[in-house]
Write a protein that holds these residues in place. Structure first.
Motif, PDB file in Angstrom:
ATOM      1  N   UNK A 157      -9.455  14.369 -11.990  1.00 59.17           N
ATOM      2  CA  UNK A 157      -8.966  13.194 -11.262  1.00 59.17           C
ATOM      3  C   UNK A 157      -7.654  13.517 -10.535  1.00 59.17           C
ATOM      4  N   UNK A 158      -6.705  14.118 -11.245  1.00 63.88           N
ATOM      5  CA  UNK A 158      -5.409  14.433 -10.645  1.00 63.88           C
ATOM      6  C   UNK A 158      -5.543  15.426  -9.491  1.00 63.88           C
ATOM      7  N   UNK A 159      -6.376  16.449  -9.686  1.00 62.11           N
ATOM      8  CA  UNK A 159      -6.537  17.464  -8.647  1.00 62.11           C
ATOM      9  C   UNK A 159      -7.220  16.894  -7.409  1.00 62.11           C
ATOM     10  N   UNK A 160      -8.189  16.020  -7.619  1.00 64.06           N
ATOM     11  CA  UNK A 160      -8.826  15.344  -6.492  1.00 64.06           C
ATOM     12  C   UNK A 160      -7.812  14.478  -5.743  1.00 64.06           C
ATOM     13  N   UNK A 161      -6.973  13.794  -6.504  1.00 65.53           N
ATOM     14  CA  UNK A 161      -5.967  12.931  -5.891  1.00 65.53           C
ATOM     15  C   UNK A 161      -4.950  13.737  -5.091  1.00 65.53           C
ATOM     16  N   UNK A 163      -5.773  16.159  -3.282  1.00 69.34           N
ATOM     17  CA  UNK A 163      -6.445  16.599  -2.068  1.00 69.34           C
ATOM     18  C   UNK A 163      -7.261  17.861  -2.199  1.00 69.34           C
ATOM     19  N   UNK A 164      -7.434  18.369  -3.426  1.00 71.50           N
ATOM     20  CA  UNK A 164      -8.204  19.594  -3.605  1.00 71.50           C
ATOM     21  C   UNK A 164      -9.694  19.281  -3.601  1.00 71.50           C
ATOM     22  N   UNK A 165     -10.480  20.204  -3.046  1.00 68.73           N
ATOM     23  CA  UNK A 165     -11.926  20.015  -3.022  1.00 68.73           C
ATOM     24  C   UNK A 165     -12.564  20.621  -4.269  1.00 68.73           C
ATOM     25  N   UNK A 166     -13.881  20.463  -4.392  1.00 64.06           N
ATOM     26  CA  UNK A 166     -14.573  20.904  -5.608  1.00 64.06           C
ATOM     27  C   UNK A 166     -14.416  22.399  -5.859  1.00 64.06           C
ATOM     28  N   UNK A 167     -14.501  23.199  -4.797  1.00 69.03           N
ATOM     29  CA  UNK A 167     -14.391  24.650  -4.965  1.00 69.03           C
ATOM     30  C   UNK A 167     -12.997  25.043  -5.445  1.00 69.03           C
ATOM     31  N   UNK A 168     -11.974  24.407  -4.889  1.00 68.02           N
ATOM     32  CA  UNK A 168     -10.605  24.716  -5.303  1.00 68.02           C
ATOM     33  C   UNK A 168     -10.364  24.316  -6.751  1.00 68.02           C
ATOM     34  N   UNK A 169     -10.898  23.179  -7.142  1.00 66.52           N
ATOM     35  CA  UNK A 169     -10.744  22.725  -8.523  1.00 66.52           C
ATOM     36  C   UNK A 169     -11.482  23.660  -9.476  1.00 66.52           C
ATOM     37  N   UNK A 170     -12.664  24.113  -9.084  1.00 66.85           N
ATOM     38  CA  UNK A 170     -13.439  25.037  -9.922  1.00 66.85           C
ATOM     39  C   UNK A 170     -12.655  26.323 -10.165  1.00 66.85           C
ATOM     40  N   UNK A 171     -12.032  26.865  -9.126  1.00 64.01           N
ATOM     41  CA  UNK A 171     -11.243  28.090  -9.285  1.00 64.01           C
ATOM     42  C   UNK A 171     -10.039  27.861 -10.188  1.00 64.01           C
ATOM     43  N   UNK A 199      -9.554   6.791  -5.006  1.00 62.46           N
ATOM     44  CA  UNK A 199      -8.927   7.532  -6.090  1.00 62.46           C
ATOM     45  C   UNK A 199      -7.470   7.845  -5.771  1.00 62.46           C
ATOM     46  N   UNK A 200      -7.207   8.285  -4.541  1.00 65.45           N
ATOM     47  CA  UNK A 200      -5.839   8.625  -4.136  1.00 65.45           C
ATOM     48  C   UNK A 200      -4.942   7.387  -4.196  1.00 65.45           C
ATOM     49  N   UNK A 201      -5.432   6.273  -3.681  1.00 63.15           N
ATOM     50  CA  UNK A 201      -4.636   5.044  -3.713  1.00 63.15           C
ATOM     51  C   UNK A 201      -4.310   4.639  -5.151  1.00 63.15           C
ATOM     52  N   UNK A 202      -5.301   4.766  -6.032  1.00 65.05           N
ATOM     53  CA  UNK A 202      -5.078   4.423  -7.435  1.00 65.05           C
ATOM     54  C   UNK A 202      -4.031   5.343  -8.060  1.00 65.05           C
ATOM     55  N   UNK A 207       1.332   6.165 -10.343  1.00 65.93           N
ATOM     56  CA  UNK A 207       2.248   7.304 -10.529  1.00 65.93           C
ATOM     57  C   UNK A 207       1.600   8.430 -11.337  1.00 65.93           C
ATOM     58  N   UNK A 208       0.389   8.798 -10.955  1.00 68.25           N
ATOM     59  CA  UNK A 208      -0.375   9.796 -11.706  1.00 68.25           C
ATOM     60  C   UNK A 208      -0.451  11.155 -11.019  1.00 68.25           C
ATOM     61  N   UNK A 209       0.203  11.308  -9.894  1.00 66.57           N
ATOM     62  CA  UNK A 209       0.148  12.585  -9.189  1.00 66.57           C
ATOM     63  C   UNK A 209       1.102  13.573  -9.821  1.00 66.57           C
TER      64      UNK A 209
END
Length: 226
Positions: A157-161, A163-171, A199-202, A207-209
């Motif tokens: 959730x944090x990594x998506x927020x 701005x990272x994509x699935x491939x970046x999160x997987x690495x 998700x980003x707005x939430x 304050x979860x970033x």
């Protein structure tokens, strides 16, 4: 004498903490680590009375590291010392097995008190965090759906927020892209969200970033396992 292992990736901060703790008559910093692998290596060498651990070091997710340490070295009390003062971080750390949780902007006397208490088998939370956990009406997760997420879902959730994509999160997390997609689907369902913009707005409003940390400068190696 309390034998202490200090784990933080900032050398200057470690030096300051060592000077502070060595002013006491009963606490001695006898080991230092700058990442999770160094922590595990030092734990394997000898017994420690207390591990003071930063949750945002390069490499392993902090919650995963706490969980592994408590599995392999259950007798070592862990005192988390971190920049994250939000309730959800403290709650997850305590559930993973930490004996105490402090923020880096706390008073020096509070750190000394916390080290002594967890070394004796007690638990320690700063007063502000203890009050937040005890009295925050969101504690059951009813008003804060992110509290329903598993630790790994919360990390995704944090990594998506951020701005990272699935491939970046997987690495970054050493998992497959397919596994990231599964986590993403689960957290969207649990949080009743339609897309990443929601998700980003939430994340911003709660304050979860994460602040950018040294992990960004340590490229992860891909792993296709789940």
């Amino acid at each position: 004498m309390i034998s202490l292992l200090l784990a933080d990736d900032h050398t200057l901060l470690r030096e300051g903490l060592k000077r502070l703790l060595h002013q006491t008559s009963d606490i001695l910093v006898e080991g230092e680590a700058g990442n999770g692998q160094e922590v595990l290596a030092l734990l394997a060498r000898r017994h420690w009375n207390v591990l003071v651990l930063d949750m945002s070091m390069p490499g392993r997710d902090g919650i995963d590291l706490i969980r592994q340490i408590k599995t392999e070295y259950p007798g070592v009390p862990i005192l988390v010392l971190t920049m994250h003062g939000e309730q959800q971080y403290a709650t997850r750390a305590i559930k993973a097995g930490a004996s105490g949780y402090l923020t880096k902007d706390g008073a020096a006397e509070e750190l000394v008190q916390a080290v002594r208490k967890v070394a004796m088998g007690g638990r320690f939370l700063s007063q502000a965090l203890a009050e937040s956990i005890a009295f925050d009406g969101r504690g059951d997760g009813g008003d804060s759906p992110h509290l329903l997420l598993s630790d790994r879902e919360f990390t995704v959730f944090q990594l998506l927020a951020e701005g990272q994509n699935n491939a970046e999160i997987a690495r970054r997390l050493f998992i497959s892209v397919k596994t990231v997609s599964t986590y993403k689907t689960r957290l969207f369902l649990k949080m009743h969200m339609r897309n990443q913009a929601d998700l980003v707005r939430y994340a911003i409003s709660h304050h979860l970033l994460n602040d950018p940390g040294p992990l960004d400068s340590h490229p992860a190696q891909p792993n296709t396992g789940n």
